[in-house]
Design a protein around this motif. Structure first.
Motif, mmCIF file in Angstrom:
data_model
loop_
_atom_site.group_PDB
_atom_site.id
_atom_site.type_symbol
_atom_site.label_atom_id
_atom_site.label_comp_id
_atom_site.label_asym_id
_atom_site.label_seq_id
_atom_site.Cartn_x
_atom_site.Cartn_y
_atom_site.Cartn_z
ATOM 1 N N TYR A 1 0.835 -1.208 0.000
ATOM 2 C CA TYR A 1 0.000 0.000 0.000
ATOM 3 C C TYR A 1 0.871 1.260 0.000
ATOM 4 O O TYR A 1 0.673 2.181 -0.801
ATOM 5 N N VAL A 2 1.825 1.318 0.920
ATOM 6 C CA VAL A 2 2.654 2.519 1.084
ATOM 7 C C VAL A 2 3.477 2.790 -0.170
ATOM 8 O O VAL A 2 3.523 3.921 -0.671
ATOM 9 N N ILE A 3 4.114 1.768 -0.697
ATOM 10 C CA ILE A 3 4.986 1.939 -1.860
ATOM 11 C C ILE A 3 4.177 2.288 -3.102
ATOM 12 O O ILE A 3 4.569 3.152 -3.894
ATOM 13 N N ARG A 4 3.042 1.639 -3.291
ATOM 14 C CA ARG A 4 2.236 1.868 -4.486
ATOM 15 C C ARG A 4 1.676 3.297 -4.538
ATOM 16 O O ARG A 4 1.592 3.893 -5.609
ATOM 17 N N GLU A 5 1.297 3.842 -3.378
ATOM 18 C CA GLU A 5 0.665 5.156 -3.363
ATOM 19 C C GLU A 5 1.625 6.280 -2.989
ATOM 20 O O GLU A 5 1.222 7.434 -2.898
ATOM 21 N N LEU A 6 2.880 5.963 -2.764
ATOM 22 C CA LEU A 6 3.875 6.975 -2.400
ATOM 23 C C LEU A 6 4.001 8.094 -3.434
ATOM 24 O O LEU A 6 4.101 9.271 -3.058
ATOM 25 N N PRO A 7 4.014 7.794 -4.750
ATOM 26 C CA PRO A 7 4.176 8.884 -5.721
ATOM 27 C C PRO A 7 3.114 9.960 -5.638
ATOM 28 O O PRO A 7 3.389 11.126 -5.930
ATOM 29 N N VAL A 8 1.876 9.614 -5.259
ATOM 30 C CA VAL A 8 0.817 10.629 -5.180
ATOM 31 C C VAL A 8 1.161 11.682 -4.131
ATOM 32 O O VAL A 8 1.120 12.886 -4.387
ATOM 33 N N GLY A 9 1.500 11.222 -2.925
ATOM 34 C CA GLY A 9 1.848 12.157 -1.864
ATOM 35 C C GLY A 9 3.094 12.955 -2.184
ATOM 36 O O GLY A 9 3.161 14.163 -1.914
ATOM 37 N N VAL A 10 4.093 12.293 -2.772
ATOM 38 C CA VAL A 10 5.347 12.980 -3.106
ATOM 39 C C VAL A 10 5.106 14.042 -4.173
ATOM 40 O O VAL A 10 5.572 15.188 -4.045
ATOM 41 N N GLU A 11 4.383 13.691 -5.237
ATOM 42 C CA GLU A 11 4.122 14.657 -6.302
ATOM 43 C C GLU A 11 3.306 15.840 -5.790
ATOM 44 O O GLU A 11 3.588 16.990 -6.130
ATOM 45 N N GLY A 12 2.292 15.570 -4.979
ATOM 46 C CA GLY A 12 1.504 16.664 -4.413
ATOM 47 C C GLY A 12 2.319 17.537 -3.482
ATOM 48 O O GLY A 12 2.209 18.771 -3.504
ATOM 49 N N GLY A 13 3.163 16.918 -2.650
ATOM 50 C CA GLY A 13 4.006 17.673 -1.736
ATOM 51 C C GLY A 13 5.033 18.522 -2.458
ATOM 52 O O GLY A 13 5.254 19.690 -2.107
ATOM 53 N N VAL A 14 5.665 17.954 -3.492
ATOM 54 C CA VAL A 14 6.661 18.700 -4.265
ATOM 55 C C VAL A 14 6.006 19.876 -4.982
ATOM 56 O O VAL A 14 6.539 20.996 -4.995
ATOM 57 N N ALA A 15 4.835 19.626 -5.590
ATOM 58 C CA ALA A 15 4.145 20.705 -6.305
ATOM 59 C C ALA A 15 3.791 21.852 -5.366
ATOM 60 O O ALA A 15 3.895 23.027 -5.733
ATOM 61 N N THR A 16 3.378 21.536 -4.138
ATOM 62 C CA THR A 16 3.037 22.583 -3.169
ATOM 63 C C THR A 16 4.281 23.287 -2.641
ATOM 64 O O THR A 16 4.302 24.519 -2.493
ATOM 65 N N LEU A 17 5.328 22.537 -2.357
ATOM 66 C CA LEU A 17 6.557 23.129 -1.827
ATOM 67 C C LEU A 17 7.220 24.069 -2.824
ATOM 68 O O LEU A 17 7.923 25.006 -2.420
ATOM 69 N N LYS A 18 7.007 23.832 -4.119
ATOM 70 C CA LYS A 18 7.594 24.719 -5.125
ATOM 71 C C LYS A 18 6.975 26.118 -5.072
ATOM 72 O O LYS A 18 7.523 27.061 -5.635
#
Length: 714
Positions: free
Chosen positions: A584-601
């Protein structure tokens, strides 16, 4: 200089003490295991020595024996065994022990046909007299592997502590360094290693290295056509889903339209249901015998194929785009929009030159995530594909139908090509410009840049989509009270009782595992996003690519890879709840990372630098500044992980066991057996649970007051 020398001395001293302690523990474990193993081996050998040699091979086929009597009689289980045994350095010593009625275990390991054996000399006694020697060869591979595992664990523990202590002693920012090392470790163990096993399977299916599998895959026309169809389907679905997701996110965050909570609720509804629920609804409403196409409109529309797939995937995947972009649009400071309009720019000009460019990180991230989900999806194409074959379904059928694991793995690996291409294209476009808008406390209001007429048009489109979704979901809820949808429409409540009785364990298991995975994935994804957006370190680009890989790999391949990789030492996880949570964690990790990176930018790093200059450590900066500002993305990560965990299908089918079952597999089994009433009940219960968790998340993790905005008319 003296302080540095003292650190080096302390480091060496602590490591020396640790090495001694760990080495003592390792030696104690090995000695205790060896003692226990020798005792059991001698007991078994003495029991076997009392048996007839011809019975030994029958009852213990893994044990080899060589018998020699004083009368010159000899017996050997396999030809040439006598020669190998007599070549042992302690052969004479062991034989003498047997002559004096003492059993003896040789200190040497004998290799026979590439297998290791313990050699045990036992006396052959008849009528209370020693008549010869029975030499037994017991398999030693498992014991040797266990001892090597103990040594490996000793080395791993020592290396881990040495690295951790070195970072704590010499690093300027040990917390960040720890985070980088942990992230690399997780990626290597749970992404790279299983993927390596999958790649290895395509080259070494029969134990010998060959390119035959890849030659077949790359030259077969059907496989190449399926690959092209996957790209076409993914591109169409991603484009349409991103447009719809942006429309909903823009209406909710940048306008004063009424019913925002209603819009937001239905914008997330499709993602919280099993992927085949909407597909079944579409078939029942628009299929060959569909309620709308056949019964009401008398149409002869074939829903099976590209049209139906784009429709089903778009309705099921546009929430991914919405959840990704809502946090980005919410965090955009409206000062630039207000300034542009005050300088005379038209609403369209403000939108195209200010709002849309600042939304580009979220738009590209949304398109990428939907695209990778689409090309890796197999549930929708399996039921709606018809003659339109896609690569994920072809790979799934190769694995489950044809039992050709090598071809299935190779076909699945082809999906890495478009995903990596999309990933690096996204990174290239985004990194060329700056998207920072939050440089301090954001503006507390939003200037509405859409005209009333445009708002009504966009709102009308959104509500038409909602009406269509209501029609689809009404099929599911009405199915709870229909005896057998499509065949017998008799009203009944028996489905509810039967479904809850048969699906109780699966429902409880799924909810528990998803609840455990949700906070782990949420926090870990924000940490990884912070590292990608704010830190520079060796291997950063490689790590970014590897973190995205789980979305490019079909679930069937991940499931097979995990079974192969984690069904042997040192990590035996198959059959446990841990491997499902990790998946579960590995499969859905990109969603949280992409959203976090987009916001942090969009957040100026000077805010964090100011806090550090005032004495805040990295942990304080992350918890009091970063997390509050990325809270929309954090909530999205929590929500998405939970719903995807509750509705997972492809990878989970290989990881579930009798102890840990999954609700989606129970729903799928009911659907396959045409028990759509039971499937509707469990789907409805699943939706209710997820909505309850959504509401609880909104209460427990409130929106940051710094990101709340008031809509004002311009």
């Amino acid at each position: 200089m003296e302080q540095r020398n003292w650190k080096i001395i302390k480091f060496i001293l602590v490591l020396s003490i640790l090495f001694g302690v760990l080495f003592w523990i390792r030696t104690t474990i090995r000695n205790e295991f060896s003692r226990s193993m020798r005792e059991n081996l001698l007991k078994l050998s003495n029991s076997i020595s009392a048996m007839e040699v011809d019975l030994v091979s029958e009852r213990f086929p893994n044990i080899l024996v060589y018998k020699s009597t004083f009368q010159g009689e000899e017996y050997e289980s396999i030809e040439g065994l006598k020669k190998l045994i007599k070549a042992l350095p302690d052969y004479i010593y062991g034989e003498e022990h047997a002559f004096y009625e003492e059993s003896y275990i040789s200190s040497n390991i004998l290799n026979v046909d590439n297998k290791d054996y313990f050699v045990v000399f036992t006396p052959k006694i008849e009528n209370y007299e020693v008549t010869g020697v029975l030499i037994q060869l017991h398999p030693a591979n498992d014991s040797i592997k266990l001892l090597r595992t103990v040594d490996l664990m000793f080395i791993i523990l020592f290396v881990i502590f040495a690295i951790a202590f070195a970072i704590a002693t010499f690093s300027i920012d040990p917390v960040t360094t720890y985070a980088i090392i942990v992230t690399f470790t997780v990626v290597i163990v749970f992404i790279v290693y299983p993927l390596y096993e999958a790649v290895r399977l395509t080259f070494l299916r029969t134990g010998t290295f060959t390119f035959d599998v890849w030659k077949t895959v790359l030259m077969e026309k059907n496989y190449l056509k399926a690959f092209g169809n996957s790209i076409l389907l993914g591109s169409l679905t991603a484009t349409v889903s991103t447009i719809i997701g942006f429309l909903f996110a823009f209406l909710v965050t940048r306008t004063s339209i009424k019913g925002k909570k209603f819009l937001s609720t239905f914008a997330t509804l499709p993602v919280i249901s099993p992927p085949f629920s909407l597909t079944l609804s579409i078939i029942l409403l628009f299929g060959s015998n569909g309620l709308i196409t056949k019964q009401l409109l008398k149409l002869n529309w074939d829903i099976y194929g590209l049209d139906g797939l784009v429709l089903a995937q778009t309705m099921g995947m546009f929430p991914i785009a919405y959840l990704t972009m809502v946090g980005v649009l919410e965090a955009i400071d409206s000062t630039l929009e207000e300034a542009s309009m005050n300088l005379g720019a038209s609403r369209w000009k403000v939108f195209t030159t200010v709002t849309l460019p600042l939304s580009l990180p979220g738009i590209l991230s949304s398109w990428l995530l939907v695209f990778t989900n689409s090309v890796a999806d197999f549930a929708n194409p399996l039921m709606l594909g018809g003659k339109f074959n896609v690569l994920s379904v072809t790979a799934y059928l190769e694995v489950t139908g044809m039992n050709r694991l090598d071809r299935g793995a190779a076909l699945s690996l082809l999906l890495l090509l478009p995903t990596l291409t999309a990933f690096y294209l996204q990174r290239y476009v985004i990194n060329r410009k700056s998207y920072v808008t939050v440089t301090g406390k954001p503006s507390g209001r939003i200037v509405e840049i859409v005209s009333p007429n445009a708002k009504r048009v966009f709102g009308g489109i959104a509500y038409l989509i909602i009406i269509f979704l209501i029609a689809l979901y009404s099929t599911i809820f009405m199915g709870c009270f229909v005896k057998n949808w499509g065949i017998d429409y008799t009203f009944t409540t028996a489905n509810i009782v039967e479904a809850l009785q048969r699906g109780k364990k699966a429902l409880m298991d799924t909810t528990l595992l998803a609840t455990v995975a949700m906070p782990i994935a949420g926090v870990f994804s924000m940490i990884v996003a912070f590292l990608f957006a704010r830190k520079k370190f060796p291997g950063k680009k490689t790590l970014q690519g590897l973190v995205l890989l789980p979305f490019s790999i079909p679930g069937t391949l991940i499931g097979i890879s995990y079974v192969i990789a984690f069904n042997k030492p040192p990590l035996i996880l198959v059959g446990t709840a841990a491997i499902i949570v990790i998946n579960y964690v590995i499969r859905e990790l990109p969603v949280g990372v992409e959203g976090g990176v987009a916001t942090l930018k969009q957040i100026d790093p000077s805010i964090e630098e100011a806090a550090q200059n005032l004495g805040a450590n990295p942990q304080t900066v992350f918890s009091t500044i970063i997390l509050p500002l990325v809270r929309p993305a954090f909530i999205s990560s929590l929500s998405y992980t939970f719903v995807r965990s509750m509705t997972a299908v492809s990878a989970v089918v290989f990881l579930i066991s009798a102890k840990w079952y999954h609700i989606t597999m129970q729903i799928y089994n009911f659907s396959e057996n045409l028990r759509f009433g039971l499937a509707s009940v469990l789907s409805s219960v699943l939706i209710i649970i997820i909505f309850a968790v959504f509401g609880l998340l909104r209460v427990l993790v409130r929106k940051s007051e710094y990101l709340e905005k008031r809509i004002v008319q311009q």
